[in-house]
Design an enzyme around this catalytic site. Structure first.
Site, PDB file in Angstrom:
ATOM      1  N   HIS A  28       0.805  -1.241   0.000  1.00 29.47           N
ATOM      2  CA  HIS A  28       0.000   0.000   0.000  1.00 29.47           C
ATOM      3  C   HIS A  28       0.843   1.300   0.000  1.00 29.47           C
ATOM      4  O   HIS A  28       0.472   2.280   0.639  1.00 29.47           O
ATOM      5  CB  HIS A  28      -0.979   0.000   1.182  1.00 29.47           C
ATOM      6  CG  HIS A  28      -0.327  -0.015   2.537  1.00 29.47           C
ATOM      7  ND1 HIS A  28      -0.875  -0.661   3.626  1.00 29.47           N
ATOM      8  CD2 HIS A  28       0.809   0.520   2.997  1.00 29.47           C
ATOM      9  CE1 HIS A  28      -0.100  -0.506   4.672  1.00 29.47           C
ATOM     10  NE2 HIS A  28       0.928   0.216   4.330  1.00 29.47           N
TER      11      HIS A  28
ATOM     12  N   HIS B  73      -1.456   5.355   9.113  1.00 26.50           N
ATOM     13  CA  HIS B  73      -0.128   5.975   9.152  1.00 26.50           C
ATOM     14  C   HIS B  73      -0.214   7.408   9.663  1.00 26.50           C
ATOM     15  O   HIS B  73       0.417   8.308   9.129  1.00 26.50           O
ATOM     16  CB  HIS B  73       0.492   6.008   7.758  1.00 26.50           C
ATOM     17  CG  HIS B  73       0.599   4.684   7.091  1.00 26.50           C
ATOM     18  ND1 HIS B  73      -0.489   3.983   6.639  1.00 26.50           N
ATOM     19  CD2 HIS B  73       1.676   3.915   6.815  1.00 26.50           C
ATOM     20  CE1 HIS B  73      -0.079   2.841   6.104  1.00 26.50           C
ATOM     21  NE2 HIS B  73       1.224   2.783   6.199  1.00 26.50           N
TER      22      HIS B  73
ATOM     23  N   HIS C 119      10.464  -3.705   3.766  1.00 25.16           N
ATOM     24  CA  HIS C 119      10.971  -2.350   3.574  1.00 25.16           C
ATOM     25  C   HIS C 119      11.251  -1.695   4.917  1.00 25.16           C
ATOM     26  O   HIS C 119      10.660  -2.057   5.923  1.00 25.16           O
ATOM     27  CB  HIS C 119      10.043  -1.479   2.720  1.00 25.16           C
ATOM     28  CG  HIS C 119       8.657  -1.191   3.251  1.00 25.16           C
ATOM     29  ND1 HIS C 119       7.744  -2.158   3.595  1.00 25.16           N
ATOM     30  CD2 HIS C 119       8.010  -0.005   3.463  1.00 25.16           C
ATOM     31  CE1 HIS C 119       6.596  -1.588   3.964  1.00 25.16           C
ATOM     32  NE2 HIS C 119       6.737  -0.283   3.909  1.00 25.16           N
TER      33      HIS C 119
ATOM     34  N   GLU D  18       4.523  -4.879   8.528  1.00 25.52           N
ATOM     35  CA  GLU D  18       3.114  -4.788   8.097  1.00 25.52           C
ATOM     36  C   GLU D  18       2.604  -6.122   7.537  1.00 25.52           C
ATOM     37  O   GLU D  18       1.400  -6.276   7.326  1.00 25.52           O
ATOM     38  CB  GLU D  18       2.954  -3.704   7.026  1.00 25.52           C
ATOM     39  CG  GLU D  18       3.153  -2.294   7.550  1.00 25.52           C
ATOM     40  CD  GLU D  18       3.274  -1.254   6.432  1.00 25.52           C
ATOM     41  OE1 GLU D  18       3.140  -0.065   6.732  1.00 25.52           O
ATOM     42  OE2 GLU D  18       3.507  -1.626   5.256  1.00 25.52           O
TER      43      GLU D  18
END
Lengths: 279, 118
Positions: free
Chosen positions: A12, A59, A193, A240
């Protein structure tokens, strides 16, 4: 009772929003990512879900560090996107499904998951972009939605085993909902990441590919790792993948892979896509 | 802090845990305010005054004014909130990644591409 047609997990990254807005889907940088989606859209056209339950992490649009729920469930008639501060377009509102929301809330708490309930809930790119990718340019989005937020921002995060059990409880809730609706479960984020620190740019292709494979055949495999171990293996944001695991937990019994795609890099991220059908 | 528990050491990485959340609260709260275009404009007009308005300590303020991401992290900043500050300066994640790892943006992007070839 409602039926779960399958689950889809997808990355995302915010800049996907900019790429869509600028029609860069066939740009050489973006093409390997966007080309993963047509087979999933074809599958969605075939299984025709009425509702999407989205498992993602906020976020810093809806939740701040003042109050940070580990698990939160939306219970609104409509969910709005808003300015996230990094210059991606704000998308039109999404229709909720309050009946399913409250059934989920009742069932999850009965199942001893004491979630936070939200009758107002802003949804950020982790909710909006997957819907844009699966149903491009369709406003309003053709499915009703229920957002389920998992804290992957402030440690301690829920353990992998807990996320899987949470997903199982979500699955039980959906399948006990007195409705003839067809439901797709979507988990967003990852894969490996890391945005911050001297290890920024960390990517672990070998682990990601193993995780995607195991998620289909042996989802408990990843629960052998603690959350800090998952950070070490996948990066501070790679964690995530907990949202993917939660989504997988909602699919009971054996599943089969409908389609998968994996590409490095999109922004700083190893992008993944995995659609699964209940066997 | 932390009840004397051993934390896992991951090179080049600090988990944003309770200790960091306490330390960085004012800095992160200021960055959270950047979801509003009006607030972004107010910050741009006078960054120093805006830092004072949100109660940043000297370490946090110096890090923000010098735009040093590693310093902001050391002062308790969280990546997601700091990214909103980066957005004000038009910095994307490759700019921020390059700065933190001491390489050029092209070098940082090449490293990401290389990670896909392994």
């Amino acid at each position: 009772m409602a039926k779960i047609v399958g689950g889809i997990n997808v990355t995302h990254v915010p800049y996907i929003g900019r790429a869509i807005a600028n029609n860069l889907q066939q740009d050489p940088y973006w093409k390997p990512f966007f080309d993963g989606f047509p087979p999933v859209r074809d599958w969605l056209a075939k299984v025709k879900p009425d509702v999407a339950v989205l498992i993602y992490n906020d976020h810093g649009l809806q939740f701040f560090l003042d109050k940070m729920p580990t698990f939160a469930v939306g219970a609104a008639a409509e969910y709005r996107n808003a300015d996230e501060g990094w210059g991606i377009p704000t998308l039109p509102p999404y229709k909720g499904d309050e009946d399913l929301s409250w059934h989920l809330i009742d069932s999850l708490i009965e199942d001893e998951f004491d979630i936070v309930t939200c009758q107002e809930m802003l949804v950020d790119h982790a909710f909006t972009l997957p819907l844009e990718l699966f149903w491009p340019g369709q406003h309003p989005c053709p499915v009703r939605t229920v957002p389920i937020n998992v804290n992957t921002v402030q440690f301690p995060l829920p353990k992998a085993s807990r996320c899987f059990k949470f997903g199982q409880a979500i699955g039980r809730a959906i399948e006990s909902w007195d409705s003839d609706a067809r439901v797709v479960v979507i988990g967003t984020g990852g894969l490996s990441h890391q945005l911050e620190g001297k290890r920024a740019g960390f990517i672990n292709k070998e682990f990601d590919l193993m995780f995607m494979d195991k998620l289909v055949t042996d989802p408990l495999w990843v629960t052998r790792y603690s959350v800090p171990e998952l950070v070490e293996l996948t990066g501070t944001q790679g964690v995530e993948l907990l949202n993917w695991l939660t989504c997988r937990g909602a699919l009971s019994g054996d599943v089969t892979k409908v389609h998968a795609n994996y590409h490095i890099p999109i922004s700083n991220t190893a992008s993944g896509l995995l659609a699964m059908q209940v066997a | 802090m932390n009840g004397g528990k051993q934390k896992k050491v991951i090179p080049g990485t600090v988990l944003f845990d309770g200790d960091m959340a306490r330390k960085g609260y004012a800095l992160n709260k200021m960055c959270f305010s950047f979801n509003s275009a009006d607030n972004r404009a107010e910050f741009k007009a006078d960054p120093s005054a805006y830092c004072d308005k949100w109660g940043l300590n000297a370490q946090q303020k110096a890090a923000v004014l010098s735009l040093q991401v590693l310093d902001m992290l050391a002062a308790g900043g969280n990546a997601y909130y700091l990214a909103k500050l980066g957005g004000i300066y038009g910095l994307d994640m490759q700019d921020i990644g390059a700065q933190q790892t001491g390489v050029t943006k092209d070098e940082f992007k090449a490293k990401l591409v290389a990670a896909g070839r392994n």
